[in-house]
Write an enzyme that holds these catalytic residues in place. Structure first.
Site, PDB file in Angstrom:
ATOM      1  N   LYS A 182       1.015  -1.160   0.231  1.00 41.72           N
ATOM      2  CA  LYS A 182      -0.003   0.149   0.121  1.00 41.72           C
ATOM      3  C   LYS A 182       0.780   1.195  -0.092  1.00 41.72           C
ATOM      4  O   LYS A 182       0.706   2.260  -0.753  1.00 41.72           O
ATOM      5  CB  LYS A 182      -1.011  -0.125   1.252  1.00 41.72           C
ATOM      6  CG  LYS A 182      -1.553   1.429   1.636  1.00 41.72           C
ATOM      7  CD  LYS A 182      -2.332   1.481   2.976  1.00 41.72           C
ATOM      8  CE  LYS A 182      -2.751   2.791   3.100  1.00 41.72           C
ATOM      9  NZ  LYS A 182      -3.823   3.178   2.408  1.00 41.72           N
ATOM     10  N   ILE A 197     -21.759  12.280   1.432  1.00 39.78           N
ATOM     11  CA  ILE A 197     -22.178  10.714   1.658  1.00 39.78           C
ATOM     12  C   ILE A 197     -21.561  10.749   3.246  1.00 39.78           C
ATOM     13  O   ILE A 197     -22.119   9.918   3.912  1.00 39.78           O
ATOM     14  CB  ILE A 197     -21.351   9.769   1.117  1.00 39.78           C
ATOM     15  CG1 ILE A 197     -21.987   9.661  -0.266  1.00 39.78           C
ATOM     16  CG2 ILE A 197     -21.614   8.292   1.718  1.00 39.78           C
ATOM     17  CD1 ILE A 197     -23.263   9.710  -0.477  1.00 39.78           C
ATOM     18  N   ARG A 205      -6.298   0.156  -0.845  1.00 43.66           N
ATOM     19  CA  ARG A 205      -7.219   0.367   0.213  1.00 43.66           C
ATOM     20  C   ARG A 205      -7.230  -0.745   1.071  1.00 43.66           C
ATOM     21  O   ARG A 205      -7.411  -1.986   0.590  1.00 43.66           O
ATOM     22  CB  ARG A 205      -8.555   0.689  -0.380  1.00 43.66           C
ATOM     23  CG  ARG A 205      -9.938   0.521   0.594  1.00 43.66           C
ATOM     24  CD  ARG A 205     -10.001   1.930   1.569  1.00 43.66           C
ATOM     25  NE  ARG A 205     -11.101   1.839   2.110  1.00 43.66           N
ATOM     26  CZ  ARG A 205     -11.312   2.447   3.348  1.00 43.66           C
ATOM     27  NH1 ARG A 205     -10.457   2.804   3.967  1.00 43.66           N
ATOM     28  NH2 ARG A 205     -12.438   2.137   4.042  1.00 43.66           N
ATOM     29  N   TRP A 261     -18.647  -6.429   7.862  1.00 45.41           N
ATOM     30  CA  TRP A 261     -17.277  -5.913   7.536  1.00 45.41           C
ATOM     31  C   TRP A 261     -16.672  -6.314   9.065  1.00 45.41           C
ATOM     32  O   TRP A 261     -15.420  -5.574   9.066  1.00 45.41           O
ATOM     33  CB  TRP A 261     -17.461  -4.653   7.114  1.00 45.41           C
ATOM     34  CG  TRP A 261     -17.645  -4.298   5.725  1.00 45.41           C
ATOM     35  CD1 TRP A 261     -18.184  -5.380   4.782  1.00 45.41           C
ATOM     36  CD2 TRP A 261     -17.928  -3.180   4.873  1.00 45.41           C
ATOM     37  NE1 TRP A 261     -18.378  -4.781   3.588  1.00 45.41           N
ATOM     38  CE2 TRP A 261     -18.326  -3.502   3.632  1.00 45.41           C
ATOM     39  CE3 TRP A 261     -17.755  -1.504   5.353  1.00 45.41           C
ATOM     40  CZ2 TRP A 261     -18.645  -2.469   2.702  1.00 45.41           C
ATOM     41  CZ3 TRP A 261     -17.979  -0.809   4.318  1.00 45.41           C
ATOM     42  CH2 TRP A 261     -18.295  -1.176   3.071  1.00 45.41           C
ATOM     43  N   ASP A 301     -25.861   3.999   6.895  1.00 41.24           N
ATOM     44  CA  ASP A 301     -25.259   3.244   5.656  1.00 41.24           C
ATOM     45  C   ASP A 301     -25.524   1.537   5.746  1.00 41.24           C
ATOM     46  O   ASP A 301     -25.003   1.145   6.732  1.00 41.24           O
ATOM     47  CB  ASP A 301     -23.615   3.854   5.975  1.00 41.24           C
ATOM     48  CG  ASP A 301     -23.667   5.329   5.279  1.00 41.24           C
ATOM     49  OD1 ASP A 301     -24.595   5.787   4.775  1.00 41.24           O
ATOM     50  OD2 ASP A 301     -22.427   5.710   5.664  1.00 41.24           O
ATOM     51  N   GLU A 317     -23.936   4.392  -5.775  1.00 50.27           N
ATOM     52  CA  GLU A 317     -22.790   4.547  -6.535  1.00 50.27           C
ATOM     53  C   GLU A 317     -23.001   4.207  -7.873  1.00 50.27           C
ATOM     54  O   GLU A 317     -22.583   3.126  -8.489  1.00 50.27           O
ATOM     55  CB  GLU A 317     -21.592   3.740  -6.146  1.00 50.27           C
ATOM     56  CG  GLU A 317     -20.854   4.314  -4.662  1.00 50.27           C
ATOM     57  CD  GLU A 317     -19.678   3.513  -4.203  1.00 50.27           C
ATOM     58  OE1 GLU A 317     -19.142   2.794  -5.077  1.00 50.27           O
ATOM     59  OE2 GLU A 317     -19.204   3.795  -3.035  1.00 50.27           O
ATOM     60  N   HIS A 363     -13.603   7.481  -6.444  1.00 46.17           N
ATOM     61  CA  HIS A 363     -12.464   6.611  -6.442  1.00 46.17           C
ATOM     62  C   HIS A 363     -11.494   7.050  -7.515  1.00 46.17           C
ATOM     63  O   HIS A 363     -10.315   6.540  -7.313  1.00 46.17           O
ATOM     64  CB  HIS A 363     -12.960   5.185  -6.594  1.00 46.17           C
ATOM     65  CG  HIS A 363     -13.914   4.691  -5.592  1.00 46.17           C
ATOM     66  ND1 HIS A 363     -15.271   4.835  -5.803  1.00 46.17           N
ATOM     67  CD2 HIS A 363     -13.830   4.194  -4.310  1.00 46.17           C
ATOM     68  CE1 HIS A 363     -16.017   4.586  -4.473  1.00 46.17           C
ATOM     69  NE2 HIS A 363     -15.211   4.155  -3.857  1.00 46.17           N
ATOM     70  N   CYS A 407     -19.711   8.393  -2.929  1.00 50.10           N
ATOM     71  CA  CYS A 407     -18.918   7.540  -1.659  1.00 50.10           C
ATOM     72  C   CYS A 407     -18.555   8.667  -0.944  1.00 50.10           C
ATOM     73  O   CYS A 407     -18.324   9.740  -1.203  1.00 50.10           O
ATOM     74  CB  CYS A 407     -18.205   6.579  -2.064  1.00 50.10           C
ATOM     75  SG  CYS A 407     -18.122   5.328  -0.867  1.00 50.10           S
TER      76      CYS A 407
END
Length: 758
Positions: free
Chosen positions: A20, A429, A513, A559, A597, A663, A692, A724
């Protein structure tokens, strides 16, 4: 016959997210390409060596990707959208990154979506009629050569050709994408021939779409493809995320040499399944969960595998899927409670589990796996897991609490009277850019290096800045910016009982990410309010409405790494009850627009449609429960990411959110087709630009997208927003993009006024 082990892939990001950091340094011009390539090479070496040291027999090669493995396959096939081509007839890493991220000022990225029912994403292949495909990217061969040079017993991995085609989309003039299968197979044949020249035992060829309910023409395509690929090298047809029992009649006729099945997520009668496949096939058993972090019950798997291990078939044991979806090494966690830490197993530990299990099976000695499995029993009797007060409240949940006081038509009249928004109301958002200093502040506060007073002062200063910027931009509905939140799920987990957290439990979501999912270890409850202080302060700074920002129960569940000893429905209901309390507290503090959300809602769908109803029923119920206590005048928003809505519109409507933001920008508003067909009754914010990408959207491009949106959604029910949260963008990009978004909206409002006058 000796039972060997393998993994289906290993996390590629590095223990300290080295990939990353190198990617982002390269994108910002701080790192040379040769240095980026060196980081990748070093990570691969470490990953291979770590697996070898942990006792893995076959080392997977081909699991490394510079962005995602589907995009790597597109590069191999030379399937590059024309807008991303280099000026010369070649492809390189910059080409790959352009496909994934776009290129300023106006070259759009390819669409991104979820990898099956996971929180990992892939770049959707684009298929154009008459596009010439050719072998163009030799990453897999180069990496196999690297690993062989280091002395590893290599197992190459390829994404299967049928799955690759299934995951893509036709662009431009329509044609049947199966028409290009022949061209794709020619390239696969070339790659397999090259691999066969390298003395490997077999190739893992991933075909996870085999767990789906496939149309006949796709089953026929499997027969054609694998007949063409047969006889070059041994192929292990690899499936995961569910069972293939419903497709076994045609799978067993394919000319391959073995099959991998996911015994964790698929329901199999192992003896029965083994009897259905050719006796000469290898059978690879995915017994170690590649998608969760709990220590495996090796005794259970020992007994199950022993029942077929004397059938004179070559057996492999492996992870259920790639270990990409798990953190790398539990040893790196220095602050986890010792009791809780014993319950977990990360990627490295899962490799050790495979070694322990294969040794026990080969030696017929269970002492070591008995010892390994002890913490599983300890957890089952731990007071941290089951709480009577949570169970009591759960038993009193009534179905009539799962709805608002009045239907949407009634609520919308009251809300319009209260808020009096202009047509095309603007909002964002939730999150705003998070600077290095803000991230450092949160980290220092957790470490006790900053007092609560200092922390609160700086967060409030940031909130004040965000409110001021939004007011200057003339946005209609504001947000506080979420500077206090590292992650939209972890933040709530930290404020709820029943969660544990890691310092270094990072998992790749897409590209650079990474997310650090909390772990649900026990019953969930809310000891005190979680967001009130920040929302209340933000609202005190402005006369415009400020949204309260919550993450929904399904998303918090999916998640996180969930418990495996109770149903997902039960966990989600516990979370919904905690959010119900938070929503009512926000309303009491005059926060009159509350966003809950649910970006993960579709992700949780079982892979086969025949199993959808049960999941959607409780997923809708828990969302409605969390929002069910508010007045008609309180407006409930929700947000969803990267969803194909066509086949779940009934459930989307049943959520009964006053406003849903989605989106749709990256799909050029195609996603709205399902809203039009369904005649979706509530309000929609389709996403006016793609956050993005680092591209700054022009006023005209936003107008163009909103004009397209108006073809699908009535004007009076359209909201204007980015697609987003803005956390990953920098301030300059954010302000310029929002400025253009508001300007585009005002131009359209004036146009609508003029048309009314006419």
């Amino acid at each position: 016959m000796t039972i060997l082990n393998h993994t289906l892939g290993f996390p590629r990001i590095g223990l300290n997210r080295e990939l990353k950091k190198a990617q982002e340094q390269y994108w910002s011009g701080e790192l040379m390409i040769k240095d980026l390539l060196l980081v990748g090479s070093e990570l691969r070496k470490k990953n291979w060596q770590k697996q070898k040291e942990s006792g893995i027999d076959y080392i997977p090669v081909g699991d490394f990707a510079w962005y995602d493995h589907v995009l790597t396959t597109s590069m191999m096939l030379g399937n590059i959208p024309e807008r991303h081509n280099n000026t010369v007839d070649s492809i390189d890493l910059d080409c790959l990154f352009r496909i994934a991220r776009g290129c300023p000022p106006d070259i759009s990225a390819s669409e991104m979506t979820k990898w099956f029912n996971t929180n990992y994403h892939y770049i959707v292949p684009e298929f154009y009629k008459n596009k010439v495909l050719k072998y163009s990217w030799k990453q897999i061969l180069d990496e196999v050569d690297e690993a062989l040079l280091l002395g590893h017993k290599v197992k190459p991995i390829l994404l299967g050709p049928i799955t690759y085609l299934w995951l893509g989309k036709v662009k431009g003039e329509y044609f049947d994408r199966l028409d290009i299968l022949k061209d794709i197979i020619l390239i696969y044949k070339h790659v397999l021939k090259e691999l066969s020249n390298r003395s490997i035992d077999f190739v893992q060829i991933d075909e996870p779409v085999l767990v789906l309910e496939l149309p006949k023409k796709w089953k026929d395509a499997y027969h054609y493809a694998y007949k063409e690929l047969s006889g070059i090298t041994k192929l292990l047809l690899t499936t995961y995320f569910d069972s293939i029992e419903h497709n076994i009649e045609f799978i067993r006729d394919l000319p391959v040499q073995g099959i991998h099945i996911d015994l964790v997520h698929g329901k199999y009668n192992l003896k029965n399944f083994s009897s259905k496949i050719p006796s000469e096939w290898m059978l690879s058993l995915g017994v170690i969960n590649g998608r969760n972090i709990w220590r495996s019950d090796l005794l259970k798997w020992f007994k199950s595998i022993k029942s077929i291990s004397n059938h004179h078939r070559k057996i492999l044991i492996g992870s259920s899927c790639s270990l990409l979806h798990t953190p790398i090494d539990l040893v790196a966690e220095k602050h986890l409670d010792k009791e809780v830490k014993r319950w977990f197993s990360f990627a490295v530990q899962k490799c050790e589990e495979l070694r322990l299990l294969s040794s026990a099976l080969n030696d017929n000695d269970i002492d070591s796996i008995k010892e390994w499995s002890l913490p599983i029993y300890e957890r089952s009797v731990s007071k941290r897991v089951n709480k009577i007060e949570v169970e009591n409240r759960l038993s009193n949940v009534l179905i009539d609490k799962h709805q608002r006081l009045s239907p949407y038509k009634t609520r919308s009249i009251e809300q319009n009277k209260k808020f009096n928004f202009p047509i095309l109301p603007t909002t964002t958002i939730g999150s705003f850019p998070q600077t290095i200093s803000i991230r450092k502040l949160r980290r220092d506060f957790k470490l006790g290096l900053v007092t609560e007073e200092e922390y609160t002062k700086i967060i409030k200063k940031n909130i004040k800045k965000v409110i001021k910027i939004q007011e200057e931009l003339d946005i209609d509905v504001l947000v506080h910016g979420e500077a206090e939140r590292n992650d939209m799920v972890e933040y709530f987990g930290e404020h709820l009982d029943g969660f544990a957290f890691t310092d270094n439990g990072w998992v790749q979501s897409y590209g650079s990410r990474c997310v650090k999912p909390p772990i649900i270890i026990g019953d969930i409850s809310r000891p005190k309010p979680m967001t009130i202080e920040w929302s209340k302060y933000a609202q005190s700074l402005t006369k415009k409405p400020v949204k309260g920002m919550l993450t929904g129960p399904v998303t918090i569940l999916l998640w996180s790494f969930p418990r495996e000893d109770v149903s997902l429905k039960k966990i989600a209901t516990q979370i919904a009850l905690a959010l119900y309390d938070e929503v009512l507290d926000l309303e009491k503090e005059k926060i009159e627009i509350i966003q809950i959300d649910e970006p993960a809602l579709r992700e949780g769908l079982p892979l086969r449609k025949s199993s959808w109803h049960e999941y959607l029923s409780w997923a809708v119920d828990v969302f409605r429960l969390s929002a069910s206590g508010v007045k008609n005048t309180t407006q409930i928003h929700t947000h969803m990411c990267y969803c194909e809505f066509n086949d779940i519109m009934d459930s989307i409507a049943l959520l009964d959110a006053d406003v849903i933001t989605i989106e749709a920008a990256r799909s050029d508003m195609e996603l709205l087709e399902s809203f039009k067909k369904f005649k979706y009754p509530n309000e929609v914010g389709p996403g006016a630009y793609d956050i993005h990408s680092s591209n700054i959207p022009s006023v005209q491009s936003i107008i163009s997208l909103l004009n397209k949106a108006m073809k699908y959604i009535p004007l009076k029910r359209i909201w204007v927003n980015p697609d987003c949260g803005l956390k990953t963008r920098n301030w300059n990009e954010t302000i310029l993009s929002l400025k253009n978004m508001v300007e585009a909206t005002k131009i359209l409002r004036e146009k609508m006024k003029d048309s009314e006058c006419d």
